[in-house]
Scaffold this motif. Structure first.
Motif, PDB file in Angstrom:
ATOM      1  N   GLN A  28       0.874  -1.179  -0.163  1.00 41.78           N
ATOM      2  CA  GLN A  28      -0.035  -0.128   0.084  1.00 41.78           C
ATOM      3  C   GLN A  28       0.912   1.159   0.071  1.00 41.78           C
ATOM      4  O   GLN A  28       1.861   1.468   0.733  1.00 41.78           O
ATOM      5  CB  GLN A  28      -0.831  -0.027   1.103  1.00 41.78           C
ATOM      6  N   ASP A  29       0.420   2.336  -0.986  1.00 41.50           N
ATOM      7  CA  ASP A  29       1.368   3.398  -1.215  1.00 41.50           C
ATOM      8  C   ASP A  29       0.627   4.305  -0.312  1.00 41.50           C
ATOM      9  O   ASP A  29      -0.588   4.326  -0.143  1.00 41.50           O
ATOM     10  CB  ASP A  29       1.379   3.522  -2.606  1.00 41.50           C
ATOM     11  N   HIS A  30       1.206   5.621   0.131  1.00 45.08           N
ATOM     12  CA  HIS A  30       0.501   6.780   0.471  1.00 45.08           C
ATOM     13  C   HIS A  30       0.955   7.949  -0.378  1.00 45.08           C
ATOM     14  O   HIS A  30       1.976   8.570  -0.359  1.00 45.08           O
ATOM     15  CB  HIS A  30       1.355   6.961   1.974  1.00 45.08           C
ATOM     16  N   LYS A  31      -0.112   8.622  -1.123  1.00 45.22           N
ATOM     17  CA  LYS A  31       0.255   9.374  -2.204  1.00 45.22           C
ATOM     18  C   LYS A  31       0.128  10.944  -1.661  1.00 45.22           C
ATOM     19  O   LYS A  31       1.124  11.617  -1.878  1.00 45.22           O
ATOM     20  CB  LYS A  31      -0.822   9.417  -3.235  1.00 45.22           C
ATOM     21  N   PRO A  32      -0.701  11.267  -0.784  1.00 40.79           N
ATOM     22  CA  PRO A  32      -0.513  12.635  -0.107  1.00 40.79           C
ATOM     23  C   PRO A  32       0.375  12.812   0.705  1.00 40.79           C
ATOM     24  O   PRO A  32       1.151  11.961   1.293  1.00 40.79           O
ATOM     25  CB  PRO A  32      -2.357  12.612   0.605  1.00 40.79           C
ATOM     26  N   THR A  69       1.728  13.192  -4.387  1.00 39.52           N
ATOM     27  CA  THR A  69       3.180  12.922  -4.540  1.00 39.52           C
ATOM     28  C   THR A  69       3.314  11.774  -5.414  1.00 39.52           C
ATOM     29  O   THR A  69       2.268  11.125  -5.791  1.00 39.52           O
ATOM     30  CB  THR A  69       3.820  13.003  -3.348  1.00 39.52           C
ATOM     31  N   GLY A  70       4.653  11.719  -5.780  1.00 35.78           N
ATOM     32  CA  GLY A  70       4.729  10.132  -6.431  1.00 35.78           C
ATOM     33  C   GLY A  70       4.594   9.122  -5.292  1.00 35.78           C
ATOM     34  O   GLY A  70       4.616   8.006  -5.802  1.00 35.78           O
ATOM     35  N   GLY A  71       4.666   9.233  -4.268  1.00 41.20           N
ATOM     36  CA  GLY A  71       4.476   8.143  -3.004  1.00 41.20           C
ATOM     37  C   GLY A  71       5.058   8.703  -1.874  1.00 41.20           C
ATOM     38  O   GLY A  71       6.360   8.892  -2.047  1.00 41.20           O
ATOM     39  N   LEU A  74       3.464  -5.574 -14.584  1.00 42.40           N
ATOM     40  CA  LEU A  74       2.005  -4.948 -14.849  1.00 42.40           C
ATOM     41  C   LEU A  74       1.632  -4.425 -13.281  1.00 42.40           C
ATOM     42  O   LEU A  74       1.786  -5.340 -12.305  1.00 42.40           O
ATOM     43  CB  LEU A  74       1.130  -5.839 -15.186  1.00 42.40           C
ATOM     44  N   TYR A  75       1.483  -3.159 -13.208  1.00 40.66           N
ATOM     45  CA  TYR A  75       1.129  -2.479 -11.974  1.00 40.66           C
ATOM     46  C   TYR A  75      -0.401  -2.295 -12.053  1.00 40.66           C
ATOM     47  O   TYR A  75      -0.862  -1.567 -12.681  1.00 40.66           O
ATOM     48  CB  TYR A  75       1.978  -1.254 -11.760  1.00 40.66           C
ATOM     49  N   THR A  76      -1.013  -2.843 -10.993  1.00 43.40           N
ATOM     50  CA  THR A  76      -2.466  -2.580 -10.724  1.00 43.40           C
ATOM     51  C   THR A  76      -2.675  -1.718  -9.695  1.00 43.40           C
ATOM     52  O   THR A  76      -2.296  -2.303  -8.666  1.00 43.40           O
ATOM     53  CB  THR A  76      -3.218  -4.002 -11.230  1.00 43.40           C
ATOM     54  N   ILE A  97      -8.020   1.561 -10.456  1.00 50.80           N
ATOM     55  CA  ILE A  97      -7.674   3.008 -10.372  1.00 50.80           C
ATOM     56  C   ILE A  97      -6.713   3.481 -11.507  1.00 50.80           C
ATOM     57  O   ILE A  97      -6.789   4.315 -12.213  1.00 50.80           O
ATOM     58  CB  ILE A  97      -7.355   3.578  -9.001  1.00 50.80           C
ATOM     59  N   GLU A  98      -5.598   2.688 -11.491  1.00 50.28           N
ATOM     60  CA  GLU A  98      -4.713   2.875 -12.833  1.00 50.28           C
ATOM     61  C   GLU A  98      -3.834   1.701 -12.745  1.00 50.28           C
ATOM     62  O   GLU A  98      -3.568   0.719 -12.175  1.00 50.28           O
ATOM     63  CB  GLU A  98      -3.731   4.209 -12.376  1.00 50.28           C
ATOM     64  N   TYR A  99      -3.189   1.654 -14.052  1.00 49.93           N
ATOM     65  CA  TYR A  99      -2.397   0.575 -14.390  1.00 49.93           C
ATOM     66  C   TYR A  99      -0.849   1.485 -14.831  1.00 49.93           C
ATOM     67  O   TYR A  99      -1.017   2.544 -15.148  1.00 49.93           O
ATOM     68  CB  TYR A  99      -2.717   0.056 -15.844  1.00 49.93           C
ATOM     69  N   ASN A 100       0.146   0.788 -14.396  1.00 43.25           N
ATOM     70  CA  ASN A 100       1.289   1.083 -14.596  1.00 43.25           C
ATOM     71  C   ASN A 100       2.138  -0.059 -15.505  1.00 43.25           C
ATOM     72  O   ASN A 100       1.665  -1.164 -15.239  1.00 43.25           O
ATOM     73  CB  ASN A 100       2.258   1.795 -13.713  1.00 43.25           C
ATOM     74  N   ALA A 101       3.056   0.462 -16.206  1.00 42.11           N
ATOM     75  CA  ALA A 101       3.711  -0.567 -17.036  1.00 42.11           C
ATOM     76  C   ALA A 101       4.987  -0.885 -16.465  1.00 42.11           C
ATOM     77  O   ALA A 101       6.156  -1.028 -17.278  1.00 42.11           O
ATOM     78  CB  ALA A 101       3.789  -0.005 -18.649  1.00 42.11           C
ATOM     79  N   ARG A 102       5.333  -0.909 -15.210  1.00 46.94           N
ATOM     80  CA  ARG A 102       6.681  -0.772 -14.654  1.00 46.94           C
ATOM     81  C   ARG A 102       6.273  -1.059 -13.219  1.00 46.94           C
ATOM     82  O   ARG A 102       5.192  -1.231 -12.489  1.00 46.94           O
ATOM     83  CB  ARG A 102       7.398   0.431 -14.815  1.00 46.94           C
ATOM     84  N   PHE A 103       7.462  -1.233 -12.520  1.00 45.89           N
ATOM     85  CA  PHE A 103       7.549  -1.380 -10.916  1.00 45.89           C
ATOM     86  C   PHE A 103       6.971  -0.073 -10.363  1.00 45.89           C
ATOM     87  O   PHE A 103       7.441   1.146 -10.960  1.00 45.89           O
ATOM     88  CB  PHE A 103       8.868  -1.932 -10.505  1.00 45.89           C
ATOM     89  N   GLY A 104       6.246  -0.016  -9.220  1.00 45.43           N
ATOM     90  CA  GLY A 104       6.037   1.221  -8.464  1.00 45.43           C
ATOM     91  C   GLY A 104       7.208   1.633  -7.786  1.00 45.43           C
ATOM     92  O   GLY A 104       8.078   0.903  -7.376  1.00 45.43           O
ATOM     93  N   ASP A 105       6.934   3.077  -7.375  1.00 41.74           N
ATOM     94  CA  ASP A 105       8.074   3.736  -6.636  1.00 41.74           C
ATOM     95  C   ASP A 105       7.310   4.621  -5.640  1.00 41.74           C
ATOM     96  O   ASP A 105       6.617   5.526  -6.101  1.00 41.74           O
ATOM     97  CB  ASP A 105       8.804   4.445  -7.683  1.00 41.74           C
ATOM     98  N   PRO A 106       7.180   4.254  -4.427  1.00 36.23           N
ATOM     99  CA  PRO A 106       8.230   3.348  -3.624  1.00 36.23           C
ATOM    100  C   PRO A 106       7.835   1.951  -3.321  1.00 36.23           C
ATOM    101  O   PRO A 106       7.994   1.067  -2.330  1.00 36.23           O
ATOM    102  CB  PRO A 106       8.533   4.039  -2.544  1.00 36.23           C
ATOM    103  N   GLU A 107       6.667   1.482  -4.096  1.00 33.94           N
ATOM    104  CA  GLU A 107       6.275  -0.090  -3.662  1.00 33.94           C
ATOM    105  C   GLU A 107       7.425  -0.980  -3.999  1.00 33.94           C
ATOM    106  O   GLU A 107       7.444  -2.073  -3.009  1.00 33.94           O
ATOM    107  CB  GLU A 107       5.160  -0.482  -4.778  1.00 33.94           C
ATOM    108  N   THR A 108       8.243  -0.902  -4.988  1.00 30.95           N
ATOM    109  CA  THR A 108       9.330  -1.692  -5.168  1.00 30.95           C
ATOM    110  C   THR A 108      10.314  -1.817  -3.792  1.00 30.95           C
ATOM    111  O   THR A 108      10.739  -2.983  -3.578  1.00 30.95           O
ATOM    112  CB  THR A 108      10.387  -1.384  -6.397  1.00 30.95           C
TER     113      THR A 108
HETATM  114  N1  GLY Z   1       3.678   4.674  -6.297  1.00 30.46           N
HETATM  115  C1  GLY Z   1       3.113   5.026  -7.283  1.00 30.46           C
HETATM  116  C2  GLY Z   1       3.841   4.714  -8.761  1.00 30.46           C
HETATM  117  O1  GLY Z   1       4.726   4.144  -8.975  1.00 30.46           O
HETATM  118  O2  GLY Z   1       3.119   5.028  -9.599  1.00 30.46           O
END
Ligand code: GLY
Ligand code: AMP
Length: 428
Positions: free
Chosen positions: A211-215, A225-227, A268-270, A282-293
């Motif tokens: 789980q990320d924290h965006k705000p 923010t980016g996370g 695949l980031y869901t 909510i969104e897809y990304n085509a890469r690892f998440g930052d800072p989920e990774t």
């Molecule tokens: N943490 C969100 C992202 O990587 O897009």
């Protein structure tokens, strides 16, 4: 085998750190990297958009695999470029990376294949968007179609905010081409969760959820923010819900991409909202998440290089079961004063602890200057700890972060609290 990681953030530091542990990997290179990455890899000052420069480096140094971290080079076709030159590369081709590059493409895909997501419509015309927003009412979500560095989403609590957002994107051109089309989306309520998955086209292997924290501020206040921090596992979201998300969202998405003639190979980031009706995208990304990774890879027991090679070769189904550590991980981001707005760079970072078996400081925006490590970005460090449970991991991460200082530094002090509040007596 030598490996090259392309990128320069906390995600790339975590990738380099994990790849260094692989018995298959003799040396890790990173382009361009940062001050933290430079302490564990050979950094080369080549821009992530300089495909020819990167390919030259791979040829010159006899690098066996290149791993792409950020989305921009993926959307600009770096994987296609490397493949045309016969260079093994990990990441989706341009036509599959579009799942992140165009929200309209992503939403249309979900609609066509019955993948759960909020109701929506796309607009290029301001008056039409305005009429739709008035008809739907607030709260409502406005998203720039293209890449906008995490700033292209407005969750509008009032009609006024929604109208401002479409004016800003469609009339004032605030995001340029990326905002010349907008998606107006139903507001979804629930808990957010990220699932990253290894996908080789047809086979999908989900990683542990995070789980990320965006705000930017505690209690999810302030601008996105980016996370600002992450944790894994997410114990208050049941395993059945995670399974449902994999069966109704992740696997159908990979199948849909194959059917569309755009097989997805890579991560695949869901980004999910766990609503009363179940998980929705909510969104897809085509890469690892930052800072989920930064919290997922420390929990990975298996060899990441072996998994990447299997994805590249389309052999993910033949790989032994991927194993995860039971321990929990927490990453707290330390950011520059002013971030996510304008911020300055070049402040000396003091008190960086040595990495241990349980605490690793992943560098995001750092550089070396006159023998010191200085700030060089909005998100500066990702202080990451593992522990037998989330309490221990959180405690270790905050103990470490309190020893670090630089002018203007700020971080959230509640990363992981959502899980700890709700878990009650459950193991976390
Ligand atoms: N943490 C969100 C992202 O990587 O897009
Ligand atoms: P994104 O950049 O697409 O991840 O969106 C940024 C943040 O906006 C997400 O992390 C959510 O907190 C929020 N968000 C995006 N879409 C929705 C939605 N349909 N309903 C509620 N919140 C949303």
């Amino acid at each position: 085998m030598k490996v090259l990681v392309v990128g320069s953030g906390g995600r790339e530091h975590a990738l380099v750190w994990k790849l260094n542990q692989s018995p298959l990997v003799s040396e890790v290179y990173c382009a361009p990297g940062n001050a933290g990455i430079a302490s564990i890899a050979r950094c080369e000052a080549i821009d992530t958009e300089d495909f020819a420069g990167l390919a030259d480096l791979v040829n010159r140094e006899d690098i066996g695999m290149t791993v792409i971290g950020p989305e921009n080079p993926l959307l600009d076709g770096i994987v296609d470029y490397f493949e045309e030159r016969g260079l093994p590369v990990f990441g989706p081709r341009k036509n599959a990376a579009l799942i992140e590059g165009s929200k309209t493409f992503a939403k249309d895909l979900m609609k066509k294949y019955g993948i759960p997501t909020g109701a929506y419509q796309s607009f290029t015309d301001y008056e039409e968007a305005l009429a739709y927003i008035k008809q739907q009412g607030a709260p409502i979500v406005i998203k720039a179609d293209g890449l906008a560095a995490g700033k292209g989403v407005v969750v509008a609590a009032t009609l006024e905010e929604a109208v401002d957002a479409i004016r800003y994107m469609l009339q004032d051109g605030a995001f340029g081409q990326a905002g010349s089309q907008v998606v107006v989306e139903e507001f979804l309520q629930g808990e957010e969760m990220t699932i990253l998955s290894f996908v080789d086209g047809t086979t999908v292997i989900p990683m542990v959820p995070s789980q990320d924290h965006k705000p930017v501020f505690n209690g999810d206040k302030g601008p996105n923010t980016g996370g600002m921090g992450t944790y894994s596992p997410v114990p208050h979201i049941d395993e059945q819900v995670v399974q449902k998300a994999v069966e109704t969202i992740v696997k159908p998405t990979a199948r849909a991409m194959v059917q569309e003639g755009r097989p997805f190979r890579g991560i695949l980031y869901t980004g999910l909202m766990i609503t009363e009706k179940g998980p929705m995208v909510i969104e897809y990304n085509a890469r690892f998440g930052d800072p989920e990774t930064q919290v997922v890879l420390p929990r990975l027991k298996s060899d990441l290089a072996e998994i990447f090679l299997a994805v590249i070769e389309g052999n993910l189904d033949k790989l032994p079961t991927i194993e995860w550590r039971e321990e929990a991980a927490v990453c707290v981001v330390m950011a520059s004063g002013g971030y996510p707005g304008p911020y300055d760079k070049g402040h000396v970072i003091q008190g960086l602890p040595n990495n241990t078996d349980t605490v690793t400081v992943f560098h995001a925006g750092t550089a070396s200057k006159d023998g010191e490590i200085v700030t060089a970005g909005g998100r500066v460090l990702g202080v990451t700890a593992i522990g037998s449970d989330l309490y221990e991991a959180q405690d270790r991460a905050y103990t470490a972060i309190r020893s670090i200082s630089f002018d203007g530094a700020h971080y959230r002090s509640d990363i992981g609290d959502k899980a700890l509040r709700q878990a009650k007596n459950k193991r976390v």
